[in-house]
Design an enzyme around this catalytic site. Sequence first.
Site, short mmCIF file in Angstrom:
data_model
loop_
_atom_site.label_atom_id
_atom_site.label_comp_id
_atom_site.label_asym_id
_atom_site.label_seq_id
_atom_site.Cartn_x
_atom_site.Cartn_y
_atom_site.Cartn_z
N PHE A 183 28.69 -21.43 -65.84
CA PHE A 183 27.69 -20.97 -66.80
C PHE A 183 26.74 -22.12 -67.18
O PHE A 183 27.18 -23.21 -67.52
CB PHE A 183 28.37 -20.43 -68.06
CG PHE A 183 27.38 -19.98 -69.11
CD1 PHE A 183 26.50 -18.94 -68.83
CD2 PHE A 183 27.30 -20.62 -70.33
CE1 PHE A 183 25.56 -18.54 -69.78
CE2 PHE A 183 26.37 -20.21 -71.27
CZ PHE A 183 25.49 -19.17 -71.00
N GLN A 184 25.47 -21.86 -67.09
CA GLN A 184 24.42 -22.84 -67.37
C GLN A 184 24.54 -24.09 -66.53
O GLN A 184 24.17 -25.18 -66.96
CB GLN A 184 24.37 -23.18 -68.86
CG GLN A 184 23.96 -21.96 -69.69
CD GLN A 184 23.53 -22.30 -71.09
OE1 GLN A 184 24.06 -23.20 -71.72
NE2 GLN A 184 22.55 -21.56 -71.60
N LYS A 229 29.97 -32.61 -69.82
CA LYS A 229 30.52 -32.48 -71.17
C LYS A 229 31.82 -33.27 -71.35
O LYS A 229 32.06 -33.87 -72.41
CB LYS A 229 30.75 -31.00 -71.48
CG LYS A 229 30.90 -30.71 -72.95
CD LYS A 229 30.88 -29.22 -73.23
CE LYS A 229 31.07 -28.95 -74.71
NZ LYS A 229 31.07 -27.50 -75.01
N GLU A 258 12.19 -26.87 -74.89
CA GLU A 258 12.43 -28.20 -74.31
C GLU A 258 11.17 -28.82 -73.70
O GLU A 258 11.04 -30.03 -73.64
CB GLU A 258 13.55 -28.14 -73.28
CG GLU A 258 14.94 -27.91 -73.88
CD GLU A 258 15.26 -26.44 -74.10
OE1 GLU A 258 14.38 -25.58 -73.94
OE2 GLU A 258 16.43 -26.13 -74.43
N MET A 300 -12.53 -23.72 -68.19
CA MET A 300 -12.63 -24.51 -66.96
C MET A 300 -12.42 -23.63 -65.73
O MET A 300 -13.08 -23.81 -64.71
CB MET A 300 -11.60 -25.65 -66.98
CG MET A 300 -11.80 -26.67 -65.89
SD MET A 300 -13.44 -27.40 -65.92
CE MET A 300 -13.14 -28.87 -66.88
C1 TPP Z 1 0.24 -25.00 -67.12
C2 TPP Z 1 -1.10 -24.80 -66.51
N1 TPP Z 1 -1.43 -23.60 -65.97
C3 TPP Z 1 -2.66 -23.42 -65.43
C4 TPP Z 1 -3.57 -24.43 -65.40
C5 TPP Z 1 -4.93 -24.21 -64.77
N2 TPP Z 1 -6.01 -24.34 -65.79
C6 TPP Z 1 -6.71 -25.47 -65.93
S1 TPP Z 1 -7.82 -25.39 -67.20
C7 TPP Z 1 -7.36 -23.81 -67.54
C8 TPP Z 1 -8.02 -23.06 -68.66
C9 TPP Z 1 -7.81 -23.66 -69.97
O1 TPP Z 1 -8.37 -22.81 -70.94
P1 TPP Z 1 -8.53 -23.28 -72.43
O2 TPP Z 1 -7.28 -23.87 -72.92
O3 TPP Z 1 -9.09 -22.16 -73.23
O4 TPP Z 1 -9.57 -24.48 -72.31
P2 TPP Z 1 -11.15 -24.43 -72.00
O5 TPP Z 1 -11.32 -24.77 -70.57
O6 TPP Z 1 -11.65 -23.08 -72.33
O7 TPP Z 1 -11.70 -25.49 -72.90
C10 TPP Z 1 -6.37 -23.37 -66.66
C11 TPP Z 1 -5.78 -22.02 -66.68
C12 TPP Z 1 -3.18 -25.66 -65.95
N3 TPP Z 1 -3.99 -26.73 -65.94
N4 TPP Z 1 -1.96 -25.82 -66.51
#
Ligand code: TPP
Lengths: 185, 586
Positions: free
Chosen positions: B114-115, B164, B52, B480
């Site tokens: 449920f749900q 529902k 979803e 990042m």
């Molecule tokens: C759902 C979610 N969890 C954690 C983060 C924190 N976060 C921001 S950038 C990142 C790393 C992303 O890695 P990647 O997709 O390999 O991209 P890159 O920075 O290597 O280009 C994380 C864990 C986020 N933005 N969203």
Amino acid sequence: MNKKNPASTYDIISINEDDERHTLSIIVDDEPGVLARVIGLFAARGFNIDSLTVSETESKQQLSRITLVTSGSPSVIEKIKVQVDRLVSVHRVADLTADYGQYGALERELALIKVKGTGNKRLEALRLAEAFDAQTVDASLDSFVFQITGRTREIDRFINLMASVGLTEVSRTGVAALKRGAGST
Amino acid sequence: MGKKITGAEMVIQTLHDQGVESVFGYPGGAVLPIYDAIFQQENVKHILVRHEQGASHAAEGYARSTGNVGVLIVTSGPGATNAVTGLTDALLDSIPIVCISGQVPTHLIGTDAFQEADTVGITRACTKHNWLVKDIKDLPRIMHEAFYIARSGRPGPVLVDIPKDIQFAEGEYENLSKTTHKTYTPPSTIDSKAVSAVVDLMQRAKRPIIYSGGGIINSGPKASKLLQKFVQKTNMPITSTLMGLGAYPGSGDNWLGMLGMHGTYEANMAMHDCDLMLCIGARFDDRITGKIDEFSPKSKKIHVDIDATSINKNVEVDLSIIADCGKFLNEVLKIMENRNNKFQSYDLWWKQIDSWKKVNCLQYKANSDVIMPQYAIQRLYELTKNKDTYITTEVGQHQMWAAQFYKFDKPNRWLTSGGLGTMGYGFPAANGVQVAKPDALVIDIAGDASILMNIQELSTAVQYQLNTKIFILNNSYMGMVRQWQQLLHGNRISESYSDSLPDFVKLAEAYGATGIRAKKPAELDDAILEMIDTPGPVIFDCVVANLENCFPMIPSGKAHNDMLLGENVSDEEVANAIDDDGKIMV
Ligand SMILES: Cc1ncc(C[n+]2csc(CCOP(=O)(O)OP(=O)(O)O)c2C)c(N)n1
Ligand SMILES: [Mg+2]
């Protein structure tokens, strides 16, 4: 121009402003969950709620009036008003603080105050109640329940005094407010 | 008033009357009547997602690329909670979507059935508005109100929770698609006097800048046209937020590049030194302002926004106009035409800006052995710019490099999770775009970590023969996060190495899609062309330099004129760029 904002990316409370108390009258659609929307907004954005009263007002139009006392710097109060006004279920927000706006507004609150005691304390409690125009709504051999209506400040004063003559419990309604004069909110 | 139909049929009829062609969803017990109604009609196409969250981002992609409302249908309980991330994402980026969720029958509400989940309670904080329908009589009104509220004023997500029994109940349906809402009245007029004052300020300014945002995109393509005309007439320099890219062409003469944390040096310096800032449809977000008390200290600030709560929220402005951005631009152009006075040519200011541009802040060290991520985006841009291309992204360094190096010349072509920063957004969003624009070239610029968050949507893409392309900048890190760990935490790479990555080529094949890999700069162009020419979904595993950092950067807690530039920065400088105060910030 940004002097008011301290050195942080997130923390933008305006430090140079003094907090003010404001009474807001929020006219909302009388529908399920509407109160949760309003107070949820206050919780989510870190705004204060000092007191809160809700009841249906104009039943024909299915409207409710939420009267809410909040405190914050003038800029925070402004933020609160626009944020509340943005809620879909909110018709309008009016500032009904007693000394705000052209004519000001009426603010009243009711409190029930229980005192326990005998002898001199009991007499003193009765005398004070009389001086404050509080009604005695319940009495036993060693207790009274007084009812007082008035502005929040007066009720605060009365409760403070009662503390030294055996105050045990307080229940307050929260503020109800209306605009003075013929105009409506 | 026509014949009586069921609640489930009303849902589908509303979608049709609202002009919705495709919806994204996933069935379950509490929405079975709606799925039965879907089965028995042909007006609305249903796209079966695999999670979803995927439906929620696909609806966002559909909405952002078309300017129409996106729709998702989910079941009660886990179906609804899985959609929460997408709703929150849409709330922060002002994307109009309608989520229709099933609920347990009315008489079971509150019994921990449920749900059962308190869906309106859970989503109250992440929707613009939501409804629990308790009476079939209310359903047509609520459904149409939902669309109205999602798209009006500042757009956003809404949710309609339908028990529902209400889906089974019969009632009279009326097409209310023209109705509005009794309490919700977004601003429809504009204060001409205030717009006049804007022109006064412009005529006095010597160093003005336009700082535009996603509000222009939301206002519609006409607003972007007006913005271009406005820039051309005034010769003002323009920068934009991440969300606003494409409103003014990235190849335009007055374009300074994006501003903010990973914005260009010239954009941020111009923001810092300007004497007039005209903010149109942006919201002074912390990624934009940097250290707030050193934000553009010498400027008069004008803020145009349709949402009154954005005004003076983070930054106090000198003049505010609460109106639709397009309406504002129209009005300001009219007033300018009526005035004979000349505008400044801002020659000195442009000279200054040109000197900042010479810093060449996006420069990176080229490499002939390893693909530099920036180079990969540059090549992707060159090879796709003349096509009907839409770009989505995940979140991380690749997202910022895409924003820096891919130039968008049109609005609605750039879809990224700005406010919430949702990893896993890009691929389902790209599917949503592809459903709306079957002939377009839709590319999700992804990271190796992010793509795994909604990779299951590859199944959706294969099922519907969507041509969605996933272009992974594979640096084997949550790049990042690793960059911040280097900047803030002594280069202790805690849990941000992408261990045990799948073989992306085989992964694509396992789903019945195509996988392509490029490892060397020399093979990149051919591989990109192959990707473009391959029908159906493709995963492109672009193996890039592992430890490249994304520059320039305003370290958190620093001001706009305190940027870290990439070219000559030493590891030591990187390690000490953020002081203790900055460390507490996100
Ligand atoms: C759902 C979610 N969890 C954690 C983060 C924190 N976060 C921001 S950038 C990142 C790393 C992303 O890695 P990647 O997709 O390999 O991209 P890159 O920075 O290597 O280009 C994380 C864990 C986020 N933005 N969203
Ligand atoms: Mg990565």
